[in-house]
Design a protein around this motif. Structure first.
Motif, PDB file in Angstrom:
ATOM      1  N   PHE A   1      -3.965   1.641  -8.495  1.00  0.00           N
ATOM      2  CA  PHE A   1      -3.415   1.578  -7.142  1.00  0.00           C
ATOM      3  C   PHE A   1      -4.415   2.105  -6.116  1.00  0.00           C
ATOM      4  O   PHE A   1      -4.497   1.590  -5.001  1.00  0.00           O
TER       5      PHE A   1
ATOM      6  N   VAL B   1       0.831  -1.205   0.000  1.00  0.00           N
ATOM      7  CA  VAL B   1       0.000   0.000   0.000  1.00  0.00           C
ATOM      8  C   VAL B   1       0.866   1.254   0.000  1.00  0.00           C
ATOM      9  O   VAL B   1       0.560   2.229  -0.684  1.00  0.00           O
TER      10      VAL B   1
ATOM     11  N   LEU C   1       3.786   1.400  -1.330  1.00  0.00           N
ATOM     12  CA  LEU C   1       4.277   1.446  -2.709  1.00  0.00           C
ATOM     13  C   LEU C   1       3.221   2.059  -3.623  1.00  0.00           C
ATOM     14  O   LEU C   1       3.514   2.914  -4.465  1.00  0.00           O
ATOM     15  N   ALA C   2       1.970   1.631  -3.425  1.00  0.00           N
ATOM     16  CA  ALA C   2       0.875   2.144  -4.246  1.00  0.00           C
ATOM     17  C   ALA C   2       0.723   3.650  -4.062  1.00  0.00           C
ATOM     18  O   ALA C   2       0.578   4.392  -5.035  1.00  0.00           O
ATOM     19  N   PHE C   3       0.798   4.123  -2.811  1.00  0.00           N
ATOM     20  CA  PHE C   3       0.666   5.562  -2.575  1.00  0.00           C
ATOM     21  C   PHE C   3       1.799   6.331  -3.241  1.00  0.00           C
ATOM     22  O   PHE C   3       1.577   7.394  -3.839  1.00  0.00           O
TER      23      PHE C   3
ATOM     24  N   ILE D   1      -5.878   0.207  -2.783  1.00  0.00           N
ATOM     25  CA  ILE D   1      -5.847   0.740  -1.423  1.00  0.00           C
ATOM     26  C   ILE D   1      -7.233   0.661  -0.793  1.00  0.00           C
ATOM     27  O   ILE D   1      -7.391   0.222   0.351  1.00  0.00           O
TER      28      ILE D   1
END
Lengths: 352, 293
Positions: free
Chosen positions: B270, A132, A134-136, B274
């Motif tokens: 992404f 997460v 990494l995603a942000f 999340i």
């Protein structure tokens, strides 16, 4: 003062001393003309990586949360800092003053993002937290890549995708230009400022670790449930460590953006986050001084190998794998201990 | 019609993600490690097929077979040399080693094939399928990708549920110590998992490059990360989860590209991940584990 406290104080002072020594050594070398341009160009990046590694160590080592999005905070800091410097070019003529305010703004913006991201994210654990973050980081990079900000007649205009969407008037100027980012940020970063920032980072992190708060953070890392049962507020402490770490990364970002003429969001992808994580792990998780040393060595290493051109990243990769195995493999650790024991026995025999 | 064709391309891309994610999720389930080098195995597979088909002029089917063989061997070798010594070390140490392996493979490819993009000749030379009176055209690569994904999924589930080796895998992922006590060869099982995961990565690499036709040493990193996301999305360690996660991710990505913004598609993917993780912290099909003191 009890002996434990004194030992910690000496340990901390030693770390500051190491940094000051580096500064003196560089000054001496450049005074005697021993510094090449190549090394001179690396001084500010080294300071930046040291700050990033120390700050990430606060999240990964002290707080025990694997974060793969550190570059995202750096990105936020770099853009907000540079944006301020460019925006206030006329209002505050002194570059130094603007730079110092930019550093504060970069750190605050990154801290703000740290809190915003931390509140939902820190509920997750382990590998889920890693993905997460990494995603942000990737989201921040992607959004910065398409955002356009301009200013005309004292008004800020924000648009997505195209420069034309800004609808700027004749006298307006574009500050953030999508994938091009911010260009022509005045060069304000110097090695001395970098060292001062490193010292500030160390001061914040080391004092945090040795405080009541730091002990609470480490207690949560070691056993969350036990820490919760003695009444520690898990969310509060985790969030504190995460946002302090983010704000320091933001500060490093401002240092970065005022060192180069162009700033593009592309630079802040997950590879950058991973690079910093490599520094932290190789330096020793939770070991602040180790982070400093590994950041310095690993920034210099690829540059010193530059003579080998195409092979340098290959060698870097092999060195990385070998170092990890030698440092962490259970069999390697056992072998090292055996060797050490043998050596010590020999010494005692000779002494007898 | 444009929505439908977009959906189909999403399913096709999702199938590729699903094949990669299956490898990710199996390795994670058994070795409990995030294999960051998995994306680069894809790249190696694609380059192997490229060498056979474009450079040596051999038939495409041979290219696929060689790619699978090379990657299987590579996966097992990497596991033996880099990951096996670290068994029992902290998961972060293994993660960094995997990153080292990823750098190593990328730079080896860079030395051999240079950074210039190569044109990848599709391994599928069949005409596109025309539907609805020619309004909807589905390329042969798309069909083959989706079919391959379904076949792989079917074979993998039967392998795990019906064979002894597959059951051994489940046992090792459940409890390594207990599996050892039951006489299961744990090291062999882990090596087998890496072999299967890498073979799947090779297939995914060939399909990915057949669909997008350019090939660089960095080609594997983005699909690798996306597939990792897909695996987490579906619940890491779960095989049906990886499949579902991959397909959903592919569809979201293509729809976002078409209807929202092509540059923000990754950010949207992404963001969905999340949101899903915040609602279901262990993914769609992930097992919920209760922590004990």
């Amino acid at each position: 003062m009890n002996s434990v406290k004194r030992k910690k104080l000496i340990d901390n002072l030693f770390t500051y001393g190491l940094v000051v020594f580096c500064w003196i050594a560089v000054q001496a070398l450049s005074a005697t003309g021993h510094m090449t341009n190549q090394i001179n160009g690396l001084l500010v990046p080294i300071c930046m990586y040291v700050i990033l590694a120390v700050s990430l160590n606060l999240t990964v080592g002290i707080s025990g949360e694997l974060s793969l999005g550190h570059a995202g905070f750096m990105c936020v800091g770099a853009f907000s800092g540079s944006f301020f410097t460019k925006l206030m070019a006329e209002a505050i003529p002194s570059l130094q003053a603007r730079f110092i305010i930019a550093l504060v703004i970069g750190a605050l913006t990154a801290a703000f993002f740290g809190v915003i991201i931390g509140i939902p994210v820190l509920r997750l654990r382990g590998d889920y937290l890693a993905i997460v973050t990494l995603a942000f980081g990737e989201i921040i990079k992607n959004v910065m890549n398409v955002i356009y900000v301009g200013v005309d007649n004292g008004m800020l205009r924000i648009a997505m995708e195209k420069k034309a969407n800004l609808n700027l008037s004749e006298n307006g100027r574009v500050i953030i230009e999508g994938a091009m980012g911010i260009t022509k940020t005045p060069k304000a970063s110097t090695f001395t400022i970098g060292i001062v920032l490193v010292l500030i980072t160390l001061f914040i992190v080391q004092n945090l670790i040795n405080s009541r708060t730091g002990r609470a953070i480490m207690a949560i890392r070691d056993n969350r449930i036990a820490a919760e049962s003695v009444g520690l507020n898990i969310t509060k402490y985790k969030l504190l460590a995460f946002s302090v770490s983010a704000s320091l990364a933001g500060m490093a970002g401002v240092l970065y953006s005022h060192n180069l003429a162009s700033l593009a969001a592309e630079k802040f992808d997950y590879n950058m986050s991973i690079l910093i994580l490599v520094y932290v792990v190789l330096g020793g998780i939770g070991n602040i001084r180790g982070s400093i040393i590994s950041a310095i060595v690993l920034t210099l290493l690829p540059e010193l190998l530059r003579g080998m051109n195409n092979y340098r990243m290959l060698i870097y990769a092999i060195v990385l794998i070998i170092m990890m195995i030698a440092n962490s493999a259970p069999s390697a650790i056992a072998a090292r201990e055996r060797l050490l024991e043998k050596f010590q026995r020999k010494n005692t025999k000779e002494a007898a | 019609m444009s929505f439908l064709s977009c959906l189909i391309s999403g399913i096709s891309l999702g199938s590729i993600y699903a094949i990669i994610a299956l490898g990710y999720t199996m390795v994670y389930g058994i070795a409990k490690m995030l294999n960051f080098a998995h994306g680069d195995i894809i790249m190696v597979g694609a380059f192997a097929a490229y060498t056979i088909v474009s450079t040596l002029g051999m038939p495409p089917i041979l290219g696929v077979i060689v790619a699978v063989a090379v990657c299987t061997l590579l996966g097992v070798t990497v596991e033996r040399i880099a990951y096996k010594p670290l068994r029992g070390a902290s998961s972060l140490a293994v993660l960094i080693t995997a990153i080292g392996v990823s750098y190593l493979l990328q730079n080896l490819a860079l030395l051999i094939f240079s950074a210039n993009p190569q044109k990848f000749q599709s391994v599928v030379n069949l005409p596109a399928l025309k539907l609805a009176g020619g309004e909807l055209s589905v390329s042969a690569v798309t069909i083959i990708t989706v079919v391959t994904c379904l076949v792989v999924m079917f074979c993998l589930t039967s392998f795990i549920n019906k064979t002894k080796k597959g059951q051994a895998m489940l046992a090792v992922s459940e409890d390594r110590g207990a599996a050892t006590l039951m006489g299961i060869n744990v090291n062999g099982t882990i090596a087998l998992t890496f072999a299967i995961g890498s073979a799947l990565a090779a297939i995914a690499g060939v399909l990915y490059c057949s669909a997008y036709d350019t090939l660089t040493p960095y080609i594997g990193s983005m699909p690798g990360i996306k597939a990792f996301t897909a695996a987490v999305f579906g619940g890491i360690g779960s095989i049906p989860g990886a499949f579902i996660g991959g397909i959903i991710l592919g569809i979201i990505e293509q729809l976002a590209k078409k209807y929202i913004s092509s540059q923000l598609a990754d950010a949207i993917v992404f963001a969905v991940l999340i949101i899903v993780l915040l609602v279901r912290p262990s993914g769609i099909l992930g097992k919920k584990t209760n922590e004990k003191v």
